[in-house]
Design a protein around this motif. Structure first.
Motif, PDB file in Angstrom:
ATOM      1  N   UNK B  23       0.833  -1.202   0.000  1.00 31.03           N
ATOM      2  CA  UNK B  23       0.000   0.000   0.000  1.00 31.03           C
ATOM      3  C   UNK B  23       0.867   1.251   0.000  1.00 31.03           C
ATOM      4  N   UNK B  24       0.489   2.192  -0.849  1.00 30.37           N
ATOM      5  CA  UNK B  24       1.101   3.516  -0.848  1.00 30.37           C
ATOM      6  C   UNK B  24       0.005   4.504  -0.490  1.00 30.37           C
ATOM      7  N   UNK B  67       2.031  -6.668   9.876  1.00 28.47           N
ATOM      8  CA  UNK B  67       2.012  -5.452   9.061  1.00 28.47           C
ATOM      9  C   UNK B  67       3.169  -4.558   9.462  1.00 28.47           C
ATOM     10  N   UNK B  68       3.697  -3.880   8.473  1.00 27.22           N
ATOM     11  CA  UNK B  68       4.802  -2.953   8.713  1.00 27.22           C
ATOM     12  C   UNK B  68       4.555  -1.660   7.963  1.00 27.22           C
ATOM     13  N   UNK B  69       5.152  -0.606   8.485  1.00 26.42           N
ATOM     14  CA  UNK B  69       5.139   0.675   7.781  1.00 26.42           C
ATOM     15  C   UNK B  69       6.518   1.281   7.964  1.00 26.42           C
ATOM     16  N   UNK B  70       7.454   0.926   7.110  1.00 28.65           N
ATOM     17  CA  UNK B  70       8.838   1.374   7.272  1.00 28.65           C
ATOM     18  C   UNK B  70       9.042   2.867   7.041  1.00 28.65           C
ATOM     19  N   UNK B  71       8.129   3.484   6.267  1.00 27.63           N
ATOM     20  CA  UNK B  71       8.217   4.934   6.054  1.00 27.63           C
ATOM     21  C   UNK B  71       6.828   5.464   5.741  1.00 27.63           C
ATOM     22  N   UNK B  72       6.735   6.756   5.588  1.00 25.73           N
ATOM     23  CA  UNK B  72       5.426   7.400   5.439  1.00 25.73           C
ATOM     24  C   UNK B  72       4.733   7.084   4.129  1.00 25.73           C
ATOM     25  N   UNK B  73       5.442   6.476   3.188  1.00 21.87           N
ATOM     26  CA  UNK B  73       4.840   6.266   1.873  1.00 21.87           C
ATOM     27  C   UNK B  73       4.670   4.796   1.513  1.00 21.87           C
ATOM     28  N   UNK B  74       4.804   3.907   2.497  1.00 17.00           N
ATOM     29  CA  UNK B  74       4.732   2.499   2.140  1.00 17.00           C
ATOM     30  C   UNK B  74       4.356   1.641   3.338  1.00 17.00           C
ATOM     31  N   UNK B  75       3.456   0.685   3.089  1.00 12.73           N
ATOM     32  CA  UNK B  75       3.090  -0.267   4.129  1.00 12.73           C
ATOM     33  C   UNK B  75       2.858  -1.622   3.495  1.00 12.73           C
ATOM     34  N   UNK B  76       3.107  -2.675   4.261  1.00 11.47           N
ATOM     35  CA  UNK B  76       2.844  -4.027   3.791  1.00 11.47           C
ATOM     36  C   UNK B  76       2.011  -4.782   4.810  1.00 11.47           C
ATOM     37  N   UNK B  77       1.190  -5.688   4.304  1.00  9.73           N
ATOM     38  CA  UNK B  77       0.453  -6.639   5.129  1.00  9.73           C
ATOM     39  C   UNK B  77       0.861  -8.024   4.642  1.00  9.73           C
ATOM     40  N   UNK B  90      -8.753  -7.114   0.733  1.00 11.95           N
ATOM     41  CA  UNK B  90      -8.004  -6.363   1.731  1.00 11.95           C
ATOM     42  C   UNK B  90      -7.871  -4.923   1.247  1.00 11.95           C
ATOM     43  N   UNK B  91      -8.324  -3.999   2.081  1.00 13.58           N
ATOM     44  CA  UNK B  91      -8.262  -2.580   1.735  1.00 13.58           C
ATOM     45  C   UNK B  91      -7.254  -1.860   2.613  1.00 13.58           C
ATOM     46  N   UNK B  92      -6.560  -0.959   1.985  1.00 18.38           N
ATOM     47  CA  UNK B  92      -5.718  -0.012   2.699  1.00 18.38           C
ATOM     48  C   UNK B  92      -6.402   1.347   2.593  1.00 18.38           C
ATOM     49  N   UNK B  93      -6.367   2.114   3.667  1.00 10.69           N
ATOM     50  CA  UNK B  93      -6.961   3.452   3.662  1.00 10.69           C
ATOM     51  C   UNK B  93      -6.001   4.400   4.374  1.00 10.69           C
ATOM     52  N   UNK B  94      -6.023   5.648   3.970  1.00 10.87           N
ATOM     53  CA  UNK B  94      -5.213   6.635   4.672  1.00 10.87           C
ATOM     54  C   UNK B  94      -6.069   7.835   5.038  1.00 10.87           C
ATOM     55  N   UNK B  95      -5.592   8.566   6.019  1.00 12.98           N
ATOM     56  CA  UNK B  95      -6.333   9.712   6.529  1.00 12.98           C
ATOM     57  C   UNK B  95      -5.364  10.798   6.941  1.00 12.98           C
TER      58      UNK B  95
END
Lengths: 112, 115
Positions: B23-24, B67-77, B90-95
């Motif tokens: 997810x970006x 799940x990980x989020x190594x930086x502000x522009x990328x996450x993995x599940x 599977x949905x990714x959402x940002x706010x």
């Protein structure tokens, strides 16, 4: 666990008809959101209501937050085929921070 | 403007295989959420991050999920090993805001089928 029950689960109507879908809970929410989801896509926010008794209108859609902040309704006037989709309500508790609880949705089909 | 970008859009795998969903989020958003949607259970929150830090992972089904989020522009599940009951969208959402009043922007989802 805060639960949101939506009714009806499925609704199939003809173009031009009016409809109301409901979102009910035994819990009190600080705010409530309505989303619409189309096939193959993610949900898209329609409205956020934050005050008990609040009514918001978005063209042919009218949203109401119950006085006790436990329920909400969505009324659509003169439904159109483009209104077809899954309507989801989502509530936020007072202490849950960003954790939204989603209802299971109402699948609306508007036939031309 | 680019919305939330997820990959892959579709994944078919066999039981026992490792699955990684990506997810970006929207640039500038500081909260990221992973949801799972099934017919039986609707949309379930799995985990969410604020400023790259996991805040609440109580929705993660079991240790097979991470799940990980190594930086502000990328996450993995990641699901390892995968099971047929993990089949879902599977949905990714940002706010932008770390409050429930903030609007969630969802990606188009990753449809996972585990055979």
């Amino acid at each position: 666990t805060q639960l949101l029950e939506q009714s009806p689960q499925f609704l199939s109507i003809q173009e031009g008809e009016n409809l109301t879908v409901y979102c009910n809970s035994s819990s009190v929410f600080s705010s409530l959101q309505w989303y619409r989801q189309e096939p193959g896509e993610g949900p898209v926010l329609l409205v956020t209501v934050v005050t008990g008794g609040e009514v918001k209108k978005l063209k042919r859609l009218t949203f109401q937050f119950g006085d006790a902040r436990k329920d909400s309704s969505l009324h659509i006037t003169a439904a159109q085929p483009g209104d077809t989709g899954l309507y989801l309500c989502a509530g936020a508790g007072w202490t849950s921070g960003s954790r939204l609880t989603f209802g299971e949705g109402t699948q609306l089909t508007v036939n031309p | 403007d680019a919305g939330v970008i997820q990959s892959p859009r579709h994944e078919v795998t066999e039981m026992g295989q490792e699955v990684t969903l990506r997810c970006k989020p929207i640039s500038g958003h500081n909260s990221l959420f992973w949801y799972r949607q099934t017919m039986m259970r609707g949309l379930e929150l799995l985990i969410y991050f604020n400023n790259n830090v996991p805040i609440d992972d109580s929705g993660m089904p079991e240790d097979r999920f991470s799940a990980k989020m190594p930086n502000a522009s990328f996450s993995t599940l990641k699901i390892q090993p995968s099971e047929p009951r993990d089949s879902a969208v599977y949905f990714c959402a940002s706010s932008l805001a770390f409050t429930a009043i903030g609007e969630l922007f969802f990606g188009e989802g990753s449809r996972l089928t585990v055979l």
